[in-house]
Design an enzyme around this catalytic site. Structure first.
Site: not given
Length: 504
Positions: A327, A268, A379
């Site tokens: 995301k 990330e 994440c």
């Protein structure tokens, strides 16, 4: 009959011991014993007392289990320690409401200590509270009970019922134990033993079932763990060194004469600069070297949409035409400010660092690697099983990139990896997890660790992974069967609460 103070102390201690059932300790039997102890402590016909015991249990559980929260806020967010501890305490106080709700609902639905309480009301109330915690205010489904059973026979139910279903069967086992302690009837105890044996044997048999099948050739993958310190990650002076480290490690993989690497993955925001800032410089070089190596690359990078002035936490595919995954499930108060119109003024007086990312849409096209669709999560997203299955059954591999440096040397990276293992098991897909400081890992389609890297070291995790196709029952139906089962158990528990005659 225990004095109230002793019962309260036992409830608090039982909750404080529950994190030992999760990674990295993995004493999974405690996930049966300690909830059973709480159930034994619950009084008859006193829902308010049950509420208090459940709340104390929750304070112990989350007070230790998510004690790492203050690290992110204080050490890396720049918040004073006292304020960080206050925010962490408020979070724990909020999370403790959910086991309190479960305990209250258990006694409310089943006032007496009989089998309807332990086999119907308690397991269903626990899972209902966990499910509510998983979506209320965007959700925080951390430390769900089912995660503790990844290496037990109950894991066989994960591809069928998901983590909530595993938790339901786990709490049914704990309820059976509590019933065996509280109800002194040998016939019932034999029945409880038979019930538990049937559940666990059924799970063991399901573990032999392959719900998905291999498709295509196996891929050689390399996960790059750069180990860039969080306090240096976004410093401009470290940008060139960071990019050089990731590129140098990747060149070693591409230059290995004994291994043709199909896919390299950076974690990330491995690139600490916006896409447009380095598109014509570093990224042009990266594309060229990736093509020359006959490989493909997935890399974490922030992307700024300069037309709408929105920026995204993204994963970019390098190796052909650039394509992106943005995301979707952002971290509240970490990546965005919820209820901005209401809380904007409050934010000015709270010393909390809050980014302002935008969320990607739910209908994004899956990234392709060697012709295989890939389900990408970033994440925090990997802890939401019902959202991850949106990429399936199309996706043949799962990829999760993360930066667990935010958690420091705490329980969180181990707990995070444990949840990623459950996603692989639920979906019947291999999952590749690349992180900045660890724990990078390759997880097989049964949730087992095939390879993992060390923490807080520069490392490369290598493995051969097999794309898979097909759909597990959980992928097909999600959490709906478990929610229907929970609703049925609660209704049945309510219906029989006054018909059951406890033994005098």
């Amino acid at each position: 009959m225990l004095p109230p103070w002793l019962g309260s102390l036992l409830a608090l201690a039982a909750g404080a011991g529950l994190p030992l059932a999760f990674a990295p300790f993995d004493v999974s039997v405690l996930a049966i014993i300690l909830p059973a102890l709480l159930l034994v402590l619950l009084p008859e016909r006193r829902p308010r007392r049950a509420l208090g015991l459940g709340y104390l249990f929750g304070l112990g559980w989350f007070g230790l289990g998510v004690s790492w929260v203050h690290i992110s806020i204080h050490e890396f967010g720049g918040t004073p320690l006292a304020a960080a501890l206050l925010v962490a305490a408020l979070l724990v106080a909020f999370l403790a409401l959910f086991p309190a709700l479960a305990a209250w609902l258990t006694v409310r639905l089943a006032p007496t200590a009989g089998w309807p309480r332990y086999l119907l009301a308690a397991p269903a109330a626990w899972v209902l509270a966990e499910w509510l915690r998983g979506w209320l205010f965007t959700g925080f489904p951390w430390l769900l009970a089912g995660y503790t059973q990844l290496d037990s026979p109950l894991a066989g139910f994960a591809p069928v019922l998901g983590v909530y279903g595993v938790g339901l069967l786990l709490l049914l086992t704990a309820g059976a134990l509590a019933a065996g302690i509280r109800i002194r009837r040998n016939g019932l105890r034999v029945g409880l033993l038979f019930l538990v044996m049937t559940l666990w044997l059924g799970g063991a048999l399901l573990q032999r079932q392959d719900w998905t099948r291999p498709t295509g050739a196996a891929l050689e993958v390399s996960l790059i763990q750069g180990n860039i310190a969080q306090d240096r990650k976004w410093q401009e002076a470290w940008q060139r060194a960071t990019l050089a480290r990731y590129l140098g490690l990747s060149r070693q993989e591409w230059g290995d004469p004994e291994r043709q690497v199909d896919l390299v993955i950076w974690p990330e925001t491995a690139i600490p600069a916006f896409y447009h800032q380095i598109e014509d410089g570093f990224l042009r070089q990266l594309r060229r070297e990736t093509r020359q190596a006959g490989s493909e690359l997935l890399v974490g990078i922030p992307v700024l949409d300069r037309e709408h002035w929105a920026y995204y936490n993204a994963v970019m595919r390098v190796g052909g035409e650039d394509s992106f995954y943005f995301k979707r499930h952002l971290v509240p108060f970490g990546e965005y400010l919820p209820l901005r119109d209401w809380l904007g003024t409050l934010l000015q007086v709270m010393p909390l660092p809050v980014a302002d990312f935008s969320a990607g849409t739910a209908d994004q096209t899956l990234l392709q690697v060697r012709g295989h669709p890939v389900g990408v999560s970033i994440c925090y997203e990997v802890i939401f099983g019902a959202e991850l299955i949106a990429a399936l059954p199309e996706a043949r591999l799962l990829v999760n990139v993360s930066n667990d440096a935010w958690f420091g040397d705490s329980l969180a990276p181990h707990q995070h990896l444990q949840m990623a293992r459950m996603r692989a098991l639920e979906t019947g897909r291999e999952l590749l997890r690349a992180t900045n400081t660890g724990i990078s890992a390759v997880i097989d389609h049964r949730g087992g660790l095939r390879a993992r890297g060390p923490q807080f070291e520069v490392a490369v995790v290598r493995a051969r992974v097999q794309p898979r196709e097909g759909a597990t029952p959980y992928v097909q139906r999600g959490d709906l069967p478990v929610l229907l089962l929970v609703a049925g158990m609660l209704l049945l528990g309510y219906a029989v609460r006054y018909r059951y005659k406890p033994e005098q």
